[in-house]
Design a protein around this motif. Structure first.
Motif, short mmCIF file in Angstrom:
data_model
loop_
_atom_site.label_atom_id
_atom_site.label_comp_id
_atom_site.label_asym_id
_atom_site.label_seq_id
_atom_site.Cartn_x
_atom_site.Cartn_y
_atom_site.Cartn_z
N UNK A 19 -0.10 -7.18 -0.79
CA UNK A 19 1.09 -6.91 0.03
C UNK A 19 1.95 -8.15 0.21
N UNK A 20 1.34 -9.33 0.17
CA UNK A 20 2.11 -10.56 0.32
C UNK A 20 2.54 -11.14 -1.02
N UNK A 21 1.85 -10.78 -2.10
CA UNK A 21 2.14 -11.37 -3.41
C UNK A 21 3.09 -10.54 -4.27
N UNK A 22 3.19 -9.24 -3.99
CA UNK A 22 3.94 -8.33 -4.86
C UNK A 22 4.99 -7.60 -4.04
N UNK A 23 6.23 -7.50 -4.55
CA UNK A 23 7.26 -6.73 -3.83
C UNK A 23 6.84 -5.26 -3.68
N UNK A 24 7.25 -4.65 -2.57
CA UNK A 24 6.82 -3.28 -2.28
C UNK A 24 7.22 -2.31 -3.39
N UNK A 25 8.41 -2.45 -3.96
CA UNK A 25 8.86 -1.51 -5.00
C UNK A 25 7.91 -1.56 -6.21
N UNK A 26 7.42 -2.74 -6.57
CA UNK A 26 6.46 -2.86 -7.68
C UNK A 26 5.13 -2.21 -7.32
N UNK A 27 4.68 -2.41 -6.08
CA UNK A 27 3.44 -1.78 -5.63
C UNK A 27 3.58 -0.26 -5.70
N UNK A 28 4.72 0.23 -5.22
CA UNK A 28 4.97 1.67 -5.20
C UNK A 28 4.99 2.25 -6.62
N UNK A 43 1.41 4.32 0.53
CA UNK A 43 2.64 5.01 0.11
C UNK A 43 3.20 5.89 1.21
N UNK A 44 2.32 6.46 2.04
CA UNK A 44 2.76 7.37 3.09
C UNK A 44 2.68 6.74 4.47
N UNK A 45 2.46 5.43 4.51
CA UNK A 45 2.39 4.71 5.78
C UNK A 45 3.76 4.12 6.11
N UNK A 46 4.13 4.15 7.36
CA UNK A 46 5.41 3.57 7.76
C UNK A 46 5.42 2.08 7.42
N UNK A 47 6.55 1.57 6.95
CA UNK A 47 6.61 0.18 6.49
C UNK A 47 6.10 -0.85 7.49
N UNK A 48 6.43 -0.69 8.76
CA UNK A 48 6.00 -1.69 9.75
C UNK A 48 4.49 -1.61 10.06
N UNK A 49 3.84 -0.54 9.64
CA UNK A 49 2.40 -0.38 9.89
C UNK A 49 1.55 -0.72 8.67
#
Length: 152
Positions: free
Chosen positions: A82-91, A68-74
């Protein structure tokens, strides 16, 4: 030449569980409770803090909180969510779990602490009844599993 053994059956035994329960009971007996009282609280706090910190590697919830606090590109994970679920759902999923964690911790600091087990049980209700209304089954399995294959 090595032989390969095949397990055909297992005999269940309950001796280990019985011995574990007996040792806990012995530890809680009056003479040993007196010995346990001699251990400083700071020592016990440090032990439990260490045990908690040692459990973080491999804990998917802790990993998602860090993401949650990591920069998106990192952002990277050995888990495949991370590959199966959209980031907004993970968040959103992680923030809901984090809010429940904060509520449960807060309850333990109040006189209502004896209701702690009910709050833990409510997590099962959330997982089985509430989350499926907002997240697909595949998303839930990716976000809230131990990485083992799940048979439907």
């Amino acid at each position: 030449k090595s032989r390969r053994e095949v397990v055909t059956h297992v005999h269940e035994q309950r001796v280990s569980n019985l011995l574990q329960a007996a040792m806990i009971g012995i530890t809680l007996s009056p003479p040993l409770l007196g010995v346990l009282r001699l251990i400083p609280n700071a020592t016990l706090d440090g032990l439990f803090l260490f045990m908690g910190a040692a459990s973080f590697p491999g804990n998917q919830f802790a990993e998602r909180v860090v993401l949650l606090v990591t920069e998106p590109e990192l952002r990277e994970s050995h888990n495949d969510f991370l590959t199966k679920v959209p980031w907004k759902s993970i968040e959103n999923f992680t923030l809901i779990q984090l809010a429940f964690c904060a509520v449960i911790f807060g309850v333990t600091l109040t006189p209502a602490a004896m209701l702690f087990p009910l709050f833990i049980a409510s997590l099962v209700f959330m997982r089985k009844s509430v989350y499926p209304q907002y997240y697909s089954r595949d998303y839930i399995l990716a976000l809230d599993s131990d990485g083992m294959p799940v048979v439907a």
